[in-house]
Design a protein around this motif. Sequence first.
Motif, PDB file in Angstrom:
ATOM      1  N   PHE A 119       0.836  -1.207   0.000  1.00 30.47           N
ATOM      2  CA  PHE A 119       0.000   0.000   0.000  1.00 30.47           C
ATOM      3  C   PHE A 119       0.867   1.251   0.000  1.00 30.47           C
ATOM      4  O   PHE A 119       0.642   2.183  -0.790  1.00 30.47           O
ATOM      5  N   LEU A 120       1.870   1.302   0.865  1.00 29.01           N
ATOM      6  CA  LEU A 120       2.736   2.474   0.935  1.00 29.01           C
ATOM      7  C   LEU A 120       3.551   2.639  -0.343  1.00 29.01           C
ATOM      8  O   LEU A 120       3.711   3.759  -0.847  1.00 29.01           O
ATOM      9  N   GLN A 121       4.065   1.554  -0.871  1.00 25.87           N
ATOM     10  CA  GLN A 121       4.864   1.629  -2.102  1.00 25.87           C
ATOM     11  C   GLN A 121       4.038   2.149  -3.270  1.00 25.87           C
ATOM     12  O   GLN A 121       4.538   2.906  -4.112  1.00 25.87           O
ATOM     13  N   ALA A 122       2.777   1.756  -3.325  1.00 24.46           N
ATOM     14  CA  ALA A 122       1.922   2.152  -4.444  1.00 24.46           C
ATOM     15  C   ALA A 122       1.437   3.588  -4.331  1.00 24.46           C
ATOM     16  O   ALA A 122       1.244   4.258  -5.355  1.00 24.46           O
ATOM     17  N   ASN A 123       1.241   4.078  -3.117  1.00 22.78           N
ATOM     18  CA  ASN A 123       0.545   5.357  -2.959  1.00 22.78           C
ATOM     19  C   ASN A 123       1.391   6.526  -2.467  1.00 22.78           C
ATOM     20  O   ASN A 123       1.090   7.672  -2.816  1.00 22.78           O
ATOM     21  N   LEU A 124       2.429   6.268  -1.695  1.00 20.72           N
ATOM     22  CA  LEU A 124       3.269   7.383  -1.250  1.00 20.72           C
ATOM     23  C   LEU A 124       3.777   8.237  -2.415  1.00 20.72           C
ATOM     24  O   LEU A 124       3.731   9.473  -2.345  1.00 20.72           O
ATOM     25  N   PRO A 125       4.253   7.631  -3.513  1.00 19.76           N
ATOM     26  CA  PRO A 125       4.754   8.459  -4.613  1.00 19.76           C
ATOM     27  C   PRO A 125       3.700   9.375  -5.221  1.00 19.76           C
ATOM     28  O   PRO A 125       4.034  10.409  -5.815  1.00 19.76           O
ATOM     29  N   ARG A 126       2.429   9.027  -5.078  1.00 19.86           N
ATOM     30  CA  ARG A 126       1.377   9.817  -5.721  1.00 19.86           C
ATOM     31  C   ARG A 126       1.231  11.191  -5.074  1.00 19.86           C
ATOM     32  O   ARG A 126       1.305  12.216  -5.757  1.00 19.86           O
ATOM     33  N   HIS A 127       1.041  11.236  -3.759  1.00 18.90           N
ATOM     34  CA  HIS A 127       0.882  12.562  -3.151  1.00 18.90           C
ATOM     35  C   HIS A 127       2.223  13.270  -2.972  1.00 18.90           C
ATOM     36  O   HIS A 127       2.277  14.502  -2.990  1.00 18.90           O
ATOM     37  N   LEU A 128       3.313  12.500  -2.844  1.00 19.33           N
ATOM     38  CA  LEU A 128       4.628  13.133  -2.818  1.00 19.33           C
ATOM     39  C   LEU A 128       4.894  13.840  -4.146  1.00 19.33           C
ATOM     40  O   LEU A 128       5.483  14.926  -4.175  1.00 19.33           O
TER      41      LEU A 128
END
Length: 213
Positions: A119-128
């Motif tokens: 979950f973190l790998q998939a989504n952190l880059p999006r809002h970052l």
Amino acid sequence: MARPSQNIDQRLLQAGVELLPDTGCRGLSARKLAEHAGVNLGMFHYHFRTKDNFIRTLLQQIYEQMFSLLVLRSHKGESALQNLRNALLVLAHFARTHRQLLVRIAADALAGEQVAVEFLQANLPRHLGVISSLIVEAQREGDLAKAPVAQVFSFLAGAVMAPVLLGAALADNSALPPAVGGMLEREVLSKKAVEQRVEFALRGLSVPDRRMA
């Protein structure tokens, strides 16, 4: 055969919202979810098949609601600095609302729980990526101090987000005196405190001759 009511999957997801911050990924079970939602265990397997698939669906649903608002608050007519403020407020209020869940998911990821890691790998880059782009634009417009994007982002995260997550972890500690827990709620975790830190952080990064009023 008629498909079971769609309301059942929403009841299960709501049960997950209520349980996951306390149980974490490892401590959550299909039986606990079904009992908390007041539905038959078979309905859990019908809608979600496995616990990991349920957690994945739940976390993604929560995240997408936040990310949609994050994108919506970036207005074409606004300055990049104002859009950066809007985006930080969205993230800060999301972290404040879901602080116990975020602390738990981070702990699960550090412990190697694969569904949390994915979950973190998939989504952190999006809002970052959204925040980083706004930082670059605000620097280009001359409203934000020139510095490496990673440096600016880490400053903002440390000023705005870290107190929410650390404060939540401390406030959840039953060993703290009630007075300390109350102070954390008022002065670190409250809506007013979060919004004030966003302003402090942006003032600290704005160029000297273009500081916000």
